[in-house]
Design a protein around this motif. Structure first.
Motif, PDB file in Angstrom:
ATOM      1  N   LYS A 113       0.667  -1.034  -0.308  1.00  0.00           N
ATOM      2  CA  LYS A 113      -0.253  -0.105  -0.403  1.00  0.00           C
ATOM      3  C   LYS A 113       0.678   1.462   0.155  1.00  0.00           C
ATOM      4  N   PRO A 114       0.748   2.194  -0.280  1.00  0.00           N
ATOM      5  CA  PRO A 114       1.056   3.299  -0.518  1.00  0.00           C
ATOM      6  C   PRO A 114       0.956   3.859   1.049  1.00  0.00           C
ATOM      7  N   PRO A 115       2.465   4.402   1.566  1.00  0.00           N
ATOM      8  CA  PRO A 115       2.572   4.198   3.018  1.00  0.00           C
ATOM      9  C   PRO A 115       1.987   5.959   3.344  1.00  0.00           C
ATOM     10  N   PRO A 116       1.363   5.034   4.806  1.00  0.00           N
ATOM     11  CA  PRO A 116       0.188   6.274   4.775  1.00  0.00           C
ATOM     12  C   PRO A 116       1.102   7.880   5.376  1.00  0.00           C
ATOM     13  N   SER A 117       0.194   9.005   4.881  1.00  0.00           N
ATOM     14  CA  SER A 117      -0.068  10.319   4.310  1.00  0.00           C
ATOM     15  C   SER A 117       0.144  10.925   6.109  1.00  0.00           C
ATOM     16  N   VAL A 118       1.182  12.227   6.395  1.00  0.00           N
ATOM     17  CA  VAL A 118       1.309  12.529   7.497  1.00  0.00           C
ATOM     18  C   VAL A 118       0.347  12.581   8.637  1.00  0.00           C
ATOM     19  N   GLU A 119      -1.282  13.039   7.150  1.00  0.00           N
ATOM     20  CA  GLU A 119      -2.355  12.973   8.145  1.00  0.00           C
ATOM     21  C   GLU A 119      -3.203  11.766   8.816  1.00  0.00           C
ATOM     22  N   GLN A 120      -2.934  11.153   7.548  1.00  0.00           N
ATOM     23  CA  GLN A 120      -3.036   9.687   8.203  1.00  0.00           C
ATOM     24  C   GLN A 120      -2.774   8.978   9.394  1.00  0.00           C
ATOM     25  N   ILE A 121      -1.442   9.268   9.580  1.00  0.00           N
ATOM     26  CA  ILE A 121      -0.950   9.123  10.671  1.00  0.00           C
ATOM     27  C   ILE A 121      -1.227   9.643  11.675  1.00  0.00           C
ATOM     28  N   ALA A 122      -1.039  10.877  11.804  1.00  0.00           N
ATOM     29  CA  ALA A 122      -1.394  12.304  12.786  1.00  0.00           C
ATOM     30  C   ALA A 122      -3.376  11.675  13.880  1.00  0.00           C
ATOM     31  N   TYR A 123      -4.117  11.398  12.476  1.00  0.00           N
ATOM     32  CA  TYR A 123      -5.241  11.458  12.663  1.00  0.00           C
ATOM     33  C   TYR A 123      -5.610  10.154  13.679  1.00  0.00           C
ATOM     34  N   ARG A 124      -4.952   8.858  13.407  1.00  0.00           N
ATOM     35  CA  ARG A 124      -4.817   7.405  14.190  1.00  0.00           C
ATOM     36  C   ARG A 124      -4.387   7.133  15.279  1.00  0.00           C
ATOM     37  N   ALA A 125      -3.345   8.424  15.020  1.00  0.00           N
ATOM     38  CA  ALA A 125      -2.666   7.793  16.861  1.00  0.00           C
ATOM     39  C   ALA A 125      -3.432   9.057  17.507  1.00  0.00           C
ATOM     40  N   GLU A 126      -3.481   9.873  17.448  1.00  0.00           N
ATOM     41  CA  GLU A 126      -4.407  11.267  18.237  1.00  0.00           C
ATOM     42  C   GLU A 126      -5.642  10.312  18.873  1.00  0.00           C
ATOM     43  N   ALA A 127      -6.425   9.598  17.555  1.00  0.00           N
ATOM     44  CA  ALA A 127      -7.213   8.151  17.551  1.00  0.00           C
ATOM     45  C   ALA A 127      -7.915   7.822  19.025  1.00  0.00           C
TER      46      ALA A 127
END
Lengths: 486, 413
Positions: A113-127
């Motif tokens: 898969k394409p590597p996760p984007s900056v916003e995906q990484i942040a969103y998941r970590a925050e969640a």
């Protein structure tokens, strides 16, 4: 209130995120109000920090950089369209089959898969950090307060990458520090936060007579000003007029954030941009404000925060969320008076709710919203989430995608809005998924005793005890009125 | 959930690979395997039927004069529109199982009747613990007998080497443990089964009618939607549905058939707790049995030429009451049946030391009395089909069960 099992249940469910079954029900029953007060009085309890949780400016800087990189890549790709097309084909995901985990680990990694984007990484970590906090909390009342205020001052990640990368930081920076502090401080922190500015378009709002306004053919955007009055403070029936909205919009022109180039400060940090700001005095809600620059808007927020309509609006919403869709008028009056008398002391407001008899006597007629349900389920099963995926997926399936309400009025907060046919069916499927993924579980009858004790109905006890497997028993427990209602 | 796609093509992922530490038994000590000189490449499948199968409506002792009277409206009979299929002069098979009947005729299927684990209480949770863990009592629910049997095989032996396959989002307890197991689920998101929905609706009916109304409508909508999508009648594809059981078996068979695939598998089918409106020759139980029957057929088809060396056994935690209850169903009981199928099964027979159904012959004047220990059946299969040693069977695989001797001649010569 000496040893009161029913009130112990109320403390954990109406105020908190439900019992964890680690002796908390007994502790709550021994002193229901003290159980909650102890949590509220714990210093710094509402704050959240941890590895992978960054500040808004650093997150936005990373996003801006990535966007720039993507832009350059796109331009490069345009020059070699054929090669690019080929790459897309190769990069497409092949049809996958799904592997089940033994245990509850995530599905194994699939083809590239394409590597996760900056916003995906942040969103998941925050969640993940948010859910872990709520799962581990003693009562969870403070986390419920955070959720309440976060929904009151909502942003939506559906707006785009900018919000997705910053929504969690917004909550940590603008909501949490004030959830047990002063309303006016939260209001000011929220309305100046880049996430809210972007969500309600204020970075585009330009005073017609400002330097920029005189140079360009663009002007006011009333979105943020209107929602501050309608949703955040006075309420839709708060007595303001269109003229008030327009004047207030002029007042907060220039409230923006620093862009990617970082000419006026660190990229992604809050900014008052004088070139956009409408000069001169403005009259809002019957009062004239002649302060200069940012001070003018802060003064309006001070007054909005102490307006009687705001106290009423907040008190009503607060009582609706915690107690009943149609809350007892005496409770709303008491909360509003307290809000006014303490100048919006939110810890005092929380304590007033704890002290109110209506909060303990009203029947459990509210339905847990999907977030509350998933957190309560994690607490019951004693399984702290280690991956944001299942929680985020579950929330989306259940109609409450995290930090993604359909509009700035946030997610609905009535039982009727969540008791829908498709919603209940989705809850059932998710309960079954949760239950069927737990390999070695305790007897669900014992779990019911630990989380509800004497508050469990005979019907629920029988349904759980008579289930044909532990998995089915746990699914029934998760779907029982004791778990769904609060 | 949302980002999980459904799929039907199975494949494997190694969940855990255990180093092959010291073999307890030398390869040459395995009589049957040794005699076959490595030519055999056995497959072994366990299907756990969760909820307690009514053995008397699955395989009816129609030759017992007390049967029809006891089992009432749900007793099987050789006459009528839903006539049972005779297995021998005494037993007949539920009409929902044509494939098993065909296999039985071809001597590739057998039934063990009046069989039970050593557990004599009537709790599903504890009964399943005992059934799957292989321990004499409940409370040892961390590993299962099938996994421990695998661990007993010598390193290098093909079954041990290829390991086990756990079907479902969680591997059934029977196959959990230290030996390597791979997992596969027909759908990563298993919808809740119909039986769970029914039970919840009943709970809401008494405790929370508003939630009940909403859920009932939601389940209806879902049924219509799935019917439109699949072009078939209203099942949600859970493990208590015909579609779900068949799908699971089809995928497992494909994996087991592969030369480099696992040799041993465990599945779990739900929904057998038929307290009300059980139905006999037709209705709910017959429907469930047709799902199990379809699963046998899928294994036969999917395993191809491997089927001749395959042993499938379907077992349940306990049976149900011999008498029907006030809601035309049966309550928790004791002895029941085990279904055996596969080319490796010495089939064409119902193995039973029949206890009789007179009041005094019933266990606690209530249930079919157990005359065969299920562990004897399992030991016989593990010993003669997979080559698990007798000492290990009596200690590690089924702890404290040395007195329970393996049943002989279950495996075709």
């Amino acid at each position: 209130m000496a040893n009161d099992p029913k009130s112990g249940w109320t403390a954990l469910n109406r105020f908190g995120f439900g019992a964890r079954g680690d002796g908390d029900l007994a502790a709550a029953a021994a002193d229901p109000r003290g159980f909650l007060l102890a949590e509220v009085d714990q210093p710094g309890i509402a704050l959240l920090d941890g590895p992978g949780l960054a500040s808004t400016p650093s997150l936005l800087k990373a996003l801006f950089d990535e966007q720039e990189k993507r832009r350059l890549e796109r331009e490069g790709a345009d020059r070699a369209k054929i090669a690019s097309a080929l790459q897309v084909v190769q990069g497409a995901e092949p049809p996958q089959m799904q592997m089940a985990a033994t245990g509850d680990a995530a599905a194994p990694t699939q083809a590239a898969k394409p590597p996760p984007s900056v916003e995906q990484i942040a969103y998941r970590a925050e969640a993940l950090a948010r859910v872990q906090r709520a799962t581990a909390a003693r009562a969870g009342f403070v986390e419920r307060l955070v959720c309440f205020w976060s929904n009151h001052f909502c942003v939506s990640v559906a707006k785009g990458q900018f919000i997705r990368v910053s929504a969690g930081a917004f909550e940590r920076e603008a909501i949490r520090p004030h959830a047990l502090g002063r309303f006016v401080d939260m209001l000011k922190a929220v309305e100046q936060h880049p996430s809210m500015i972007f969500y309600l378009d204020n970075q585009q709002s330009i005073g017609p007579e400002s330097k920029a306004g005189l140079n360009r053919k663009r002007g006011l955007n009333e979105n943020l000003a209107r929602e501050i009055m309608e949703l955040h403070t006075l309420g839709v029936d708060g007595g303001y007029t269109q003229a008030d909205v327009t004047a207030f919009a002029r007042v907060i022109t220039g409230w923006t954030f620093v862009g990617r180039e970082g000419r006026l400060g660190p990229p992604g940090s809050p900014l008052f941009f004088a070139n956009f700001h409408e000069p001169g005095a403005q009259t809002v809600f019957g009062k004239t404000y002649s302060q200069s620059d940012r001070e003018q808007g802060l003064a309006v927020l001070d007054d909005l925060a102490r307006a009687p309509a705001t106290a009423r609006h907040i008190a009503t919403k607060f009582a609706k969320h915690f107690v009943a869709d149609d809350p007892p008028p005496a409770l709303v009056d008491r909360l509003a008076q307290n809000f006014t008398a303490t100048q919006g002391d939110l810890k005092a407001l929380a304590k007033t709710l704890i002290a109110s008899p209506e909060a303990w006597s009203a029947p459990a007629a509210k339905l847990r919203n999907p977030y509350e349900f998933l957190v309560a389920s994690a607490r019951v099963t004693g399984r702290t989430p280690v991956d944001a995926g299942p929680i985020l997926g579950g929330l989306a399936t259940l109609g409450q995608p995290l930090w993604s309400p359909a509009g700035p009025n946030g997610f609905a907060d009535t039982a009727a809005s969540w008791i829908s046919p498709e919603g209940m069916k989705a809850r059932l499927d998710i309960s079954w998924q949760i239950a069927s993924r737990i390999p070695d579980m305790a007897n669900p009858v014992d779990m019911l005793d630990k989380i509800a004790g004497a508050a469990a109905s005979t019907e629920t006890r029988q349904a759980v005890a008579r289930a044909e497997s532990k998995q089915q028993a746990l699914a029934l427990l998760l779907m029982s009125p004791e778990m769904q209602r609060r | 959930m949302k980002d999980h796609m459904l799929c039907e093509t199975p494949s494997l992922t190694r969940r855990s690979i255990l180093s092959t530490s010291g073999a307890l038994f030398a390869w040459a000590n395995m009589p049957r395997l040794a005699s076959a000189a490595g030519a055999r490449d056995p497959r072994f499948v366990t299907i756990i039927l969760r909820g307690a199968l009514d053995g008397l409506s699955a395989v009816g002792p129609i030759g017992d004069p007390d049967y029809a009277g006891l089992h009432g409206d749900i007793a099987l009979s050789l006459t009528g529109p839903d006539a049972a299929r005779p297995l021998d002069s005494f037993f007949a098979l539920n009409p929902g199982m044509p494939n098993f009947h065909r296999l039985f005729g071809a001597r590739q299927a057998a039934v063990v009747h009046a069989v039970a684990t050593g557990y004599r209480e009537r709790s599903h949770f504890d009964g399943q613990d005992v059934l799957e863990s292989g321990y004499p009592g409940p409370g040892f629910a961390t590993s299962g007998w099938l996994n421990r049997a695998l661990a007993q095989l010598p390193a290098g032996q093909s079954v041990r080497q290829r390991g086990g396959l756990g079907v479902g989002v969680v591997t059934p307890l029977v196959l959990r443990g230290a030996a390597p197991v791979v997992g596969w689920a027909p759908q990563i998101v298993q919808p809740a089964g119909d039986d769970l929905g029914r039970r919840l609706l009943e709970l809401y009916q008494h405790g929370d009618p508003a939630l009940g109304d909403a859920l009932a409508r939601g389940l209806d909508i879902d049924k219509i939607a799935s019917r439109e999508m699949n072009g078939e009648k209203g099942s949600r594809g859970g493990m208590d549905s015909v579609a779900g059981m068949i799908q699971a078996a089809r995928g497992a068979a494909k994996l087991l058939a592969a030369d480099d695939g696992p040799r041993v598998a465990a599945l779990a089918f739900d929904g057998w707790d038929t307290h009300a409106n059980e139905g006999g020759p037709r209705g709910r139980l017959a429907q469930l049995l047709s799902g199990l029957d379809g699963a046998f057929a899928e294994f036969e088809k999917g395993l191809g030429d491997k089927w001749r060396d395959t042993f499938v056994i379907a077992v349940t935690e306990f049976g149900r009451t011999a008498r029907i209850n006030g809601t035309v169903g049966t309550d928790h009981g004791t002895a029941t049946v085990a279904f055996l199928a596969g080319g490796a099964v010495a089939g064409g027979r119902v193995i039973a030391d029949w206890p009789g159904l007179k009041d005094r012959q019933l266990f606690q004047n209530r249930d079919l009395a157990p005359t065969t220990d299920l562990r004897a059946v399992l030991k016989g299969a593990l010993s003669d089909h997979l080559g698990v040693g007798a000492a290990a069977l009596g200690t590690q695989v089924f702890p404290d069960s040395i007195a329970v001797k393996p049943m002989k001649d279950l495996v075709a010569a």
